[in-house]
Design a protein around this motif. Sequence first.
Motif, PDB file in Angstrom:
ATOM      1  N   ASP A 444       5.078 -24.394  -1.357  1.00 55.00           N
ATOM      2  CA  ASP A 444       5.780 -25.112  -2.422  1.00 55.00           C
ATOM      3  C   ASP A 444       7.147 -25.566  -1.935  1.00 55.00           C
ATOM      4  O   ASP A 444       7.575 -26.691  -2.197  1.00 55.00           O
ATOM      5  CB  ASP A 444       5.944 -24.211  -3.648  1.00 55.00           C
ATOM      6  N   ALA A 445       7.821 -24.662  -1.258  1.00 54.24           N
ATOM      7  CA  ALA A 445       9.165 -24.974  -0.785  1.00 54.24           C
ATOM      8  C   ALA A 445       9.137 -26.165   0.154  1.00 54.24           C
ATOM      9  O   ALA A 445       9.932 -27.105   0.012  1.00 54.24           O
ATOM     10  CB  ALA A 445       9.758 -23.757  -0.072  1.00 54.24           C
ATOM     11  N   PHE A 446       8.207 -26.160   1.094  1.00 55.42           N
ATOM     12  CA  PHE A 446       8.135 -27.271   2.037  1.00 55.42           C
ATOM     13  C   PHE A 446       7.738 -28.558   1.323  1.00 55.42           C
ATOM     14  O   PHE A 446       8.248 -29.625   1.644  1.00 55.42           O
ATOM     15  CB  PHE A 446       7.154 -26.944   3.174  1.00 55.42           C
ATOM     16  N   ARG A 447       6.834 -28.420   0.341  1.00 52.56           N
ATOM     17  CA  ARG A 447       6.407 -29.613  -0.370  1.00 52.56           C
ATOM     18  C   ARG A 447       7.611 -30.239  -1.077  1.00 52.56           C
ATOM     19  O   ARG A 447       7.805 -31.451  -1.055  1.00 52.56           O
ATOM     20  CB  ARG A 447       5.301 -29.261  -1.379  1.00 52.56           C
ATOM     21  N   HIS A 448       8.429 -29.390  -1.663  1.00 50.17           N
ATOM     22  CA  HIS A 448       9.611 -29.880  -2.374  1.00 50.17           C
ATOM     23  C   HIS A 448      10.547 -30.623  -1.430  1.00 50.17           C
ATOM     24  O   HIS A 448      11.047 -31.711  -1.736  1.00 50.17           O
ATOM     25  CB  HIS A 448      10.330 -28.694  -3.030  1.00 50.17           C
ATOM     26  N   LEU A 449      10.732 -30.034  -0.266  1.00 50.55           N
ATOM     27  CA  LEU A 449      11.631 -30.655   0.712  1.00 50.55           C
ATOM     28  C   LEU A 449      11.066 -31.995   1.173  1.00 50.55           C
ATOM     29  O   LEU A 449      11.792 -32.988   1.291  1.00 50.55           O
ATOM     30  CB  LEU A 449      11.814 -29.712   1.908  1.00 50.55           C
ATOM     31  N   MET A 450       9.760 -32.056   1.386  1.00 52.84           N
ATOM     32  CA  MET A 450       9.134 -33.310   1.806  1.00 52.84           C
ATOM     33  C   MET A 450       9.273 -34.372   0.715  1.00 52.84           C
ATOM     34  O   MET A 450       9.524 -35.549   1.022  1.00 52.84           O
ATOM     35  CB  MET A 450       7.639 -33.091   2.105  1.00 52.84           C
ATOM     36  N   ASP A 451       9.126 -33.945  -0.537  1.00 54.18           N
ATOM     37  CA  ASP A 451       9.302 -34.882  -1.638  1.00 54.18           C
ATOM     38  C   ASP A 451      10.695 -35.477  -1.604  1.00 54.18           C
ATOM     39  O   ASP A 451      10.892 -36.678  -1.779  1.00 54.18           O
ATOM     40  CB  ASP A 451       9.106 -34.167  -2.983  1.00 54.18           C
ATOM     41  N   GLN A 452      11.657 -34.608  -1.370  1.00 53.52           N
ATOM     42  CA  GLN A 452      13.052 -35.054  -1.307  1.00 53.52           C
ATOM     43  C   GLN A 452      13.221 -36.108  -0.213  1.00 53.52           C
ATOM     44  O   GLN A 452      13.845 -37.146  -0.434  1.00 53.52           O
ATOM     45  CB  GLN A 452      13.959 -33.863  -0.996  1.00 53.52           C
ATOM     46  N   ILE A 453      12.615 -35.825   0.932  1.00 55.37           N
ATOM     47  CA  ILE A 453      12.779 -36.763   2.060  1.00 55.37           C
ATOM     48  C   ILE A 453      12.114 -38.094   1.734  1.00 55.37           C
ATOM     49  O   ILE A 453      12.675 -39.164   1.989  1.00 55.37           O
ATOM     50  CB  ILE A 453      12.206 -36.154   3.347  1.00 55.37           C
ATOM     51  N   SER A 454      10.926 -38.009   1.124  1.00 55.46           N
ATOM     52  CA  SER A 454      10.250 -39.260   0.778  1.00 55.46           C
ATOM     53  C   SER A 454      11.078 -40.050  -0.226  1.00 55.46           C
ATOM     54  O   SER A 454      11.186 -41.280  -0.117  1.00 55.46           O
ATOM     55  CB  SER A 454       8.873 -39.006   0.185  1.00 55.46           C
ATOM     56  N   SER A 455      11.669 -39.334  -1.180  1.00 61.62           N
ATOM     57  CA  SER A 455      12.462 -40.042  -2.182  1.00 61.62           C
ATOM     58  C   SER A 455      13.656 -40.719  -1.522  1.00 61.62           C
ATOM     59  O   SER A 455      14.054 -41.817  -1.901  1.00 61.62           O
ATOM     60  CB  SER A 455      12.919 -39.093  -3.294  1.00 61.62           C
ATOM     61  N   VAL A 456      14.229 -40.054  -0.505  1.00 60.54           N
ATOM     62  CA  VAL A 456      15.329 -40.686   0.230  1.00 60.54           C
ATOM     63  C   VAL A 456      14.841 -41.967   0.865  1.00 60.54           C
ATOM     64  O   VAL A 456      15.484 -43.009   0.784  1.00 60.54           O
ATOM     65  CB  VAL A 456      15.862 -39.736   1.322  1.00 60.54           C
TER      66      VAL A 456
END
Lengths: 602, 290
Positions: A444-456
Amino acid sequence: MGTMTIGAKYKTTLKDPGTTGVLRMNEDKLAFIPNDPRSLMKLNVDFRTIKGHKFNKVDGSKPTPPLLNLSKDSDKGGGYMFEFDNVGNRDLCRDFVARVLGKHQGIVPPRPNAPPEKSVAAAGPEQLSSAEMERRMKLLREDSELQKLHKKFVLGNILQESEFWATRKNLLDDEANTASKQKPGFRSVMLADVRPSADGQTNKVTFSLTNEIIHQIFAEKPAVHRAFLDYVPKKLSEKDFWTKYCRAEYLLRTKNTLAAKAEAADDEELAIFLRNDDIVAKEAKLKIKRVDPTLDMEADAGDDYIHLPDHGILRDGSRETTDTDSELARRTLSQDLNRHAAVVLEGRKTDVEIADAKTVAEALARSKTETPCSSIADDASHERLLKVARMTEIEDLQAPRSLPYAPLCIKDPREYFDSQQANPLRPLGGDGRKARSCSLSTDDAFRHLMDQISSVKVNKLSCPVVQSNVALKVLNELNEGISRSRRLNLKNPQDSLLGRLPHRTRDELMDHWTAIQELLRHFWSSYPITTTVLYNKIQRVKDAMTQIYQKLQDIKESAQPDVRHEISQLVKPMTQALDAAFNHDLEQQQKSSKTGNKPNGF
Amino acid sequence: MTSAHSKLYSDDVSLVVVIVDTNPFFWAGAALPFADFFGHLIHFVNSLLLLNHLNQVVVIAAGVSSCAYVFDSGNAAASGSPDVAATFAKASRKVEEFVKQDARDTAGNGTVAGGGAASLFSGALSLALCYIQRVFRSGTRHPQPRILCLQGSPDGPEQYVAVMNSIFSAQRSMVPIDSCIVGTQDSAFLQQASYITGGVYLKPQELSGLFQYLAAVFASDLHSRAFLRLPKTLGVDFRASCFCHKKTIDMGYVCSVCLSIFCKYHKKCSTCGSEFSRVMPDLNSMPDQK
């Protein structure tokens, strides 16, 4: 140790011409009796009141009288000054005083309530060389903090002199290492020829030999050495031996071949000196064997011009020619130089003080027998010799043997105190902003971080990266922080934590701090307790720590209310450290009582 | 070392190695979203490049189980002047790759307990120092290097020895380590790092203005720093981690031979093997007050 009586002048000041009289010293007292019985400059002083001694340097350049100053109190500088007739007397006196003072300061007088210390009594007071004593005195003189500690603990009977210095071995060793240990070797000047001096009026020729020269003769001419061991004193007296030697030298020098031959026939002892040195010759033959076989030495000898007329080396005004036919010794200058160089390089093996020719000869003989007889010059021993030569070190060019150590570089304790001051204000673990508990799984933690990067990546960069009101807030915060830290961290001593305390309290605290460190070092190094001595030491150290603990409490309580908080901040780490020691002691006692042993396990 | 010192420094050209914490556990709960943080970072990197055309910026990401270079302005500089868009595109792609890889590694090794892992700052510091050493040895003139740590997650006491070693080698190479804490907890490691190497330690309060902090405090080159009044830390947490349980301790035992730190008394030093049980005339062990 005995007593000492010596003529001296007692001076009250440096400018004072002084009162002549007699200085009498024994182990307990020193007394000065003036020659003039009417003088009032009588002295009768107990050595226990003397804390140290100083002396001035006397060299030939200035007419300074040799002085010795016995100081009563090293801090205040009061004391007694004596002037001596010469440096020798002064040095005698100085050494005596050093010994007496060492004895007084080395012994801890038995305490009435302490249990008897058997092993200490058995070992007796430390026997210290005066050099060791000097070193210690010097260290104490140079380091006032060390001196304070020494006064407090050693003179206060809490630590013994030896215990105090045991932890400072490195300091002492450093001091010792600075002294040169260089042994004088042979001089590289050619002494091989003992130059005769003629007085020019009579036909008498005088050779002067010193022990130093004799030593060198023995080293360079093994045959003479052997002859000395054989003949003296059975066949010849030492004087006769050297007379004959000098006669032979004289004959060789004057190149009076005929006379030499005649005398050699008459006197077999004299003949020894005139003949070629067979030992050297033997060694030379061995050495030639070791020379690279591809080298043709005879052919090389033919290449030089020495044997031709009008060539060669001028020595003593006459030309040298090699004449190998003669049975008599014909040493060429190059041979002499070679031999001398070999001896100098070999160095002086014996450590004996050169007292007289006999001892020199014997010592040299001993050292010769120690070196293996290499009559069979096989390759193995040759290689070994090579190795030896490589391994032989020139002592004074080597670094000191003791392992190098880097003294702990502990910064100014003040800095530590200052940093402690801020810590309680801002306990670790952050301020009010608590992180949201992250009970996320790894995925979950990694997924959240990846989401953040994609949103950037999708949103690109926000155009004003910082809102202007936030930027202002940040600048204000930074400004405020900088001026606040400036106020607190200003280098001005008045503004630091220690600076705010009254002077007396601050000095007291710093003193206690160094004292605690010293005591704790001794405390912890005494564990585990295995002997009575250690047990007694621990008791003494513990007593002293309890006293300091009490004093710290007093300081805390007597402090002014406005600085009380700061003082308790400073005192806390000290009391903590002491508490740890007391707890350890208690634990040990409980452990040993549980196991039913005698107290403290001995 | 000597080669590094004998070289000529260009006094206002900087080589900044930025170490970025990409710990997913931290960013999942951080007050400042990673997206915003990344924006601040990119702008800061670009500002550094704009300050001097010779400036060089390297970004290293410190993840949970790995760390890697994610941006190097030296490679990008071929195109000419720094371009925000290009930097952004390059860095974001690399960060994405890195995080994916880190996620795979983390899933693979399985030792990372959910929610409680520290970032690999020791590894990232070592990478940074290696990069700087390479620059030191490359030409006769090189930029003045410094390291900036942007840490969010708490310290990993198990990295104590490695981190301290990196700090000391940075000190020896005269590379200051600046620290900016974007998380909630002060970092004892970075406090010590900045204190020892002469860098700046900062824990901003207003995280939405992170760029402002970075630009105001960490952007100036080392030469100019001498003339500026930068924030100073009040008090440094000098506490050490014990070598046996990796706990942060106030008071403990120190090996007299190798200076290893232990929280309780041991008969034998686990680092160097010295035995303390023998009665020795000198010091066996003594508690050191930190």
